[in-house]
Design an enzyme around this catalytic site. Structure first.
Site, PDB file in Angstrom:
ATOM      1  N   HIS A 196       0.841  -1.198   0.000  1.00 17.87           N
ATOM      2  CA  HIS A 196       0.000   0.000   0.000  1.00 17.87           C
ATOM      3  C   HIS A 196       0.872   1.243   0.000  1.00 17.87           C
ATOM      4  CE1 HIS A 196       1.098  -0.522   4.233  1.00 17.87           C
ATOM      5  NE2 HIS A 196       1.016   0.806   4.301  1.00 17.87           N
ATOM      6  N   HIS A 231       5.156   6.527  -1.437  1.00 14.74           N
ATOM      7  CA  HIS A 231       5.902   5.300  -1.757  1.00 14.74           C
ATOM      8  C   HIS A 231       5.113   4.071  -1.336  1.00 14.74           C
ATOM      9  CE1 HIS A 231       6.510   5.896   2.512  1.00 14.74           C
ATOM     10  NE2 HIS A 231       6.694   4.582   2.579  1.00 14.74           N
TER      11      HIS A 231
HETATM   12  P1  2AM Z   1       5.005   2.963   5.253  1.00 13.84           P
HETATM   13  O1  2AM Z   1       3.962   3.870   4.729  1.00 13.84           O
HETATM   14  O2  2AM Z   1       6.368   3.373   4.865  1.00 13.84           O
HETATM   15  O3  2AM Z   1       4.784   1.537   4.867  1.00 13.84           O
HETATM   16  C1  2AM Z   1       1.610   1.298   9.585  1.00 13.84           C
HETATM   17  O4  2AM Z   1       2.752   1.402  10.361  1.00 13.84           O
HETATM   18  C2  2AM Z   1       1.785   2.030   8.274  1.00 13.84           C
HETATM   19  O5  2AM Z   1       1.867   3.434   8.488  1.00 13.84           O
HETATM   20  C3  2AM Z   1       2.999   1.647   7.494  1.00 13.84           C
HETATM   21  O6  2AM Z   1       2.598   1.555   6.171  1.00 13.84           O
HETATM   22  C4  2AM Z   1       3.997   2.751   7.780  1.00 13.84           C
HETATM   23  O7  2AM Z   1       4.995   3.046   6.871  1.00 13.84           O
HETATM   24  C5  2AM Z   1       3.102   3.922   8.029  1.00 13.84           C
HETATM   25  N1  2AM Z   1       3.625   4.788   9.077  1.00 13.84           N
HETATM   26  C6  2AM Z   1       4.006   4.435  10.313  1.00 13.84           C
HETATM   27  N2  2AM Z   1       4.363   5.514  11.039  1.00 13.84           N
HETATM   28  C7  2AM Z   1       4.215   6.581  10.231  1.00 13.84           C
HETATM   29  C8  2AM Z   1       4.421   7.980  10.384  1.00 13.84           C
HETATM   30  N3  2AM Z   1       4.848   8.516  11.530  1.00 13.84           N
HETATM   31  N4  2AM Z   1       4.167   8.760   9.325  1.00 13.84           N
HETATM   32  C9  2AM Z   1       3.757   8.247   8.163  1.00 13.84           C
HETATM   33  N5  2AM Z   1       3.528   6.940   7.955  1.00 13.84           N
HETATM   34  C10 2AM Z   1       3.762   6.119   8.972  1.00 13.84           C
END
Ligand code: 2AM
Length: 217
Positions: free
Chosen positions: A66, A150
């Protein structure tokens, strides 16, 4: 805790349809295999803890593929409620969009795909999306909105997926300052940004249908 706060998700994002998940995963595998076979990469193995590495094993897959838009942390993240109430978010919830994956990148921490958002898709991008990580990437605020978009494809042991967007912004900041010379490969242009950071700009972007929705966990 008021009920309306507890009803916010962990995050919003575009979830790649299952039919395209395998296609993206195999494009990522192809990228890792190509990279491993290059002398340029072998010469920089120190970046990856020095020993020989099997990249396919070095990175472990996280969630279903995702592209996160807003991390809400069940309402605890700044701006979560405002995002959830944004008319564009409400209107698009449950709709399918076509994401364009334009580059693949790896660092010693993460492997991911860059998503190039369209004007319409940018309406779902949070205003603070890049600024949020300014402490990690000082140049983040000067990059265009959506730069952090991304798909996390995998993380090294002990690394959280939030790192993927930070790694991407670091590469883009370096690219903006001065892009290193590219090596032309069949898949596209490959550049080395130092410290184990590699990015392949795809000749043919991968088009990935994805549903705009949210994840509660
Ligand atoms: P990702 O988008 O790089 O995959 C659950 O942890 C999801 O939320 C994951 O998809 C993660 O990274 C994203 N995520 C976790 N913490 C975050 C943050 N502080 N800001 C933005 N995305 C975050």
């Amino acid at each position: 805790v008021p009920l309306e706060d507890t009803s916010l998700p962990l995050y919003y994002g575009w979830f790649l349809l299952s039919s395209v998940q395998e296609k993206v995963k195999s494009a990522a595998m192809g990228f890792l295999k190509t990279l491993e076979s290059l002398d340029d990469f072998k010469n920089h193995l120190d970046d990856f803890a020095g020993k020989s590495v099997e990249l396919e094993q070095y990175f472990e897959a996280k969630a279903a593929l995702h592209c996160t838009t807003k991390f809400c942390n069940y309402g605890k993240a700044a701006g979560a409620k405002e995002y959830a109430q944004n008319p564009a978010v409400v209107k698009s919830y449950g709709s399918v969009f076509e994401l364009s994956l334009t580059a693949l990148f790896i660092t010693p921490r993460t492997v991911g795909a860059r998503v190039s958002l369209t004007e319409e898709q940018l309406h779902l991008w949070p205003a603070d999306g890049e600024k949020e990580v300014e402490s990690d990437v000082p140049a983040a605020a000067s990059l265009p909105p959506g730069s952090r978009a991304h798909v996390t494809l995998g993380c090294a042991e002990g690394v959280q997926s939030v790192q993927t967007g930070i790694d991407l912004l670091q590469i883009l900041a370096l690219q903006q300052a001065e892009a290193p010379a590219a090596k032309e490969l069949e898949l596209g242009s490959l550049r080395y940004y130092g410290e184990g950071r590699w990015m392949l700009e795809l000749k043919e972007p991968v088009r990935a249908p994805a549903c705009f929705s949210s994840f509660y966990g």
